[in-house]
Design a protein around this motif. Structure first.
Motif: not given
Ligand SMILES: Cc1cc2nc3c(=O)[nH]c(=O)nc-3n(C[C@H](O)[C@H](O)[C@H](O)COP(=O)(O)OP(=O)(O)OC[C@H]3O[C@@H](n4cnc5c(N)ncnc54)[C@H](O)[C@@H]3O)c2cc1C
Ligand code: FES
Length: 292
Positions: A128-138, A222-236
């Protein structure tokens, strides 16, 4: 390597004849790297050569790091299992134990328990194609899986990384970024929240930059990790891009104590983040009570 599913049920914490899982393994810090004003990276080797040689883990699993008199807390093993010269942990200063860990120097001994928890479903991601979305220590857990996939490059399709931090000074793993940016088999985009002098990359919040990148959801995870506020809007943003909840994987930072399914500190409904997680698909999270 076997894969434990993100939805695995709790497994027995103690196996007769195995090492006491509450017992930290002494580990020598071979390198302490200052990543940002608040993040330090530690490369460690278990002092017991046999334990180090036999230590095996899968991308996404965590360890508990302890310092005598300061406490114990959870950090993802952010070096991949394909590179076993040392185990790497990156620690953001948050409270008592992480502040004490920041004073650790090369040559010091710390405690390590692990590996704990489940892993990223990297077998199911093959082809599969993979999209990583990381914020800060995430970016730490994503680094493990990213390097693991780059070390097994032919198993995966197109790999994209969107990594964001507040400012250039807050970007962890900066020593590796030039290589990630220059690789022809990795599409790496860096972003910061606000303009900064001399910054040649994107400026903008991660979810907005992700929408601009407009990755196709077809045959993609899509694989994502980061601060809660970033995760909330990234999931949206991912849902806006038509990613189904089953195509979105994230890793939770619910506070842990025992890490082995006994104390009940980390539960969300019937799931224990320490043994059923920390890796979950959005589909699994949607089935769980909203207790985060
Ligand atoms: C599965 C998992 C993986 C993690 N991976 C990493 C990592 O790779 N790098 C990293 O820097 N941190 C990671 N963390 C978070 C890290 O465990 C906490 O920051 C750490 O426990 C704080 O310990 P402390 O004694 O310094 O802070 P404390 O004195 O216990 O708390 C200080 C502040 O941090 C908050 N806090 C404590 N623990 C957490 C937590 N788990 N999540 C959110 N807020 C918390 C407290 O509520 C308090 O406001 C991870 C957590 C989990 C559960
Ligand atoms: S941390 Fe003890 S049950 Fe999960």
């Amino acid at each position: 390597m076997s894969e434990r599913s993100a939805a695995a049920t709790s497994r027995p914490a103690f196996q007769p004849g195995t090492r006491n899982p509450y017992l930290p393994m002494p580990a020598r810090v071979i390198e302490a790297i200052t990543e940002t004003p608040t993040i330090k990276t530690f490369r460690v080797i278990l002092q017991d050569e046999t334990l180090m040689r036999e230590f095996s883990f899968e991308p996404g699993q965590v360890g508990q790091l302890s310092l005598f008199g300061a406490g114990e807390s959870t950090f993802v093993i952010n070096s991949p299992p394909t590179r076993m010269d040392y185990l790497q942990f990156s620690v953001m200063r948050a409270g008592e134990n992480t502040t004490a860990l920041h004073s650790v120097r090369a040559g010091d001994i710390i405690g390590v328990r692990g590996p704990l928890g489940n892993c990223f479903p990297y077998e199911k991601m093959k082809g599969k194609d993979i999209v990583f979305v990381g914020g800060g220590i995430g970016m730490a857990p994503l680094r493990t899986l990213l390097l693991f996939m780059l070390d097994n490059r032919k198993d995966y399709g197109k790999i994209s990384l969107l990594y964001g931090a507040r400012s250039p000074q807050d970007m962890a793993f900066s020593a590796e970024l030039p290589e990630w940016l220059s690789r022809s088999d990795l599409d790496c985009v860096l972003t910061i929240d606000r303009e900064a002098e001399g910054w040649p990359h994107k400026v903008g919040l991660i979810p907005n930059v992700l929408l601009e990148m407009n990755p196709s959801p077809e045959n993609t995870v899509a694989v994502t990790c980061g601060p809660p506020i970033m995760i909330k809007f990234t999931l949206q943003a991912l849902e806006k891009l038509q990613f189904a909840p089953e195509q979105i994987v994230t890793t939770l930072e619910k506070r842990m104590k025992c890490g082995i399914g006994i104390c009940g500190r980390c539960n969300i409904g019937e799931k224990y983040v320490c043994v059923d997680g920390p890796v979950f698909t959005l589909a699994e999270l949607k089935d769980m009570p909203n207790e985060l």
